[in-house]
Design an enzyme around this catalytic site. Structure first.
Site, PDB file in Angstrom:
ATOM      1  CB  SER A   1      -2.561  -4.367   1.486  1.00  0.00           C
ATOM      2  OG  SER A   1      -2.862  -3.441   2.523  1.00  0.00           O
TER       3      SER A   1
ATOM      4  CE1 TYR B   1      -0.263  -0.533  -1.075  1.00  0.00           C
ATOM      5  CE2 TYR B   1      -1.891  -0.593   0.698  1.00  0.00           C
ATOM      6  CZ  TYR B   1      -0.739  -1.079   0.114  1.00  0.00           C
ATOM      7  OH  TYR B   1      -0.050  -2.119   0.696  1.00  0.00           O
TER       8      TYR B   1
END
Length: 267
Positions: free
Chosen positions: A144, A157
């Site tokens: 990501s 995250y």
């Protein structure tokens, strides 16, 4: 490096029950002799059936929890017994649990690291060992852009994806002399159930206000918008993965390819 005919490749895609993983599986099936779709979600069997209808490749689905090292090993053992070692492994399994640095719970922290970081290690370590023994192969980890750019409300995250990215690059350096290429694809906002679930029901399309908010960004949250003025489709990420596992990318390894419409300005 061993060059494998694309039509004979043995391919594994994790996180293949939905979103980016399902799109990657569909994109790679036509280039494979056998493709195995892994996910803890039983809907992976539905995805496998859909893909099977449009390809000559052998398509199988396996329910695997990537946090379970033994389950991952068993899935690889079964693959090797039936088709031989994997030539291509795309690790797209992941979760996103919201929470700031001030309020992330220990449970969400541990779960995020278990799936996004430790799961990456379980899958890529075994894949890389098999590929080193075979004399070549290609691995792509879907990370990501949040791994390198902090996001308000996504502390666990960000940390877990940063750990996955760092491990992947260290592994890539280790196995490069053996003809094994290991790369990353780092998406930004992508129209998946995970993204939709941040705003409403993950099965429903984004409403106009949520869509506009993602494109415009939020200065109060230190978040840039998307310069290309569109949210990625899972197929956009799958196309980048397909390139990186192809022979056209045979001299690319240790690379982190951002597919985010310019949202992180390639930081």
């Amino acid at each position: 490096m061993v060059m494998i005919d694309s039509g004979e490749r043995v391919v594994v895609v994790t996180g293949a029950a939905a979103g980016i993983g399902a799109a990657v599986a569909a994109a790679l099936a036509s280039d494979a002799g056998a493709i195995s779709l892994w996910d803890r979600d039983p809907r992976v069997h539905d995805v496998a059936r859909e893909i099977s209808a449009g390809t000559k490749a052998s398509v199988t689905a396996v329910e695997v929890d990537v946090t379970d090292r033994s389950a991952v090993a068993d899935a690889f053992d079964k693959l090797v017994a039936e088709h031989g070692p994997a030539d291509v492994v795309v690790h797209a399994a992941g979760i996103m649990l919201a929470g700031t640095g001030l309020d992330t719970t220990p449970e969400d922290w541990e779960r995020s690291l278990a799936v996004n970081a430790t799961g990456t290690m379980h899958v890529t370590q075994r894949a890389a060992n098999d590929m080193v023994a075979a004399g070549g192969g290609a691995i792509v980890v879907v990370s990501s852009n949040a791994a390198s750019t902090p996001r308000v409300g996504m502390a666990a995250y960000c940390a877990s994806k940063a750990a996955a990215t760092a491990f992947t690059r260290a592994l890539a350096l280790q196995v490069a002399p053996h003809g094994v290429r290991v790369n990353l694809v780092s998406p930004g906002s992508t129209d998946t159930p995970m993204l939709r679930g941040m705003f409403a029901d993950g099965d429903q399309p984004l409403d106009e206000a949520s869509h506009t908010a993602l494109l415009d960004g939020d200065p109060t949250a230190y978040r840039l918008g998307i310069p290309l003025r569109r949210i990625a489709a899972p197929a956009d990420i799958a196309a980048a993965v397909r390139f990186l596992v192809s022979d056209d990318a045979r001299h690319i390894t240790l690379h982190d390819l951002r597919v985010d419409g310019g949202a992180t300005l390639d930081m």
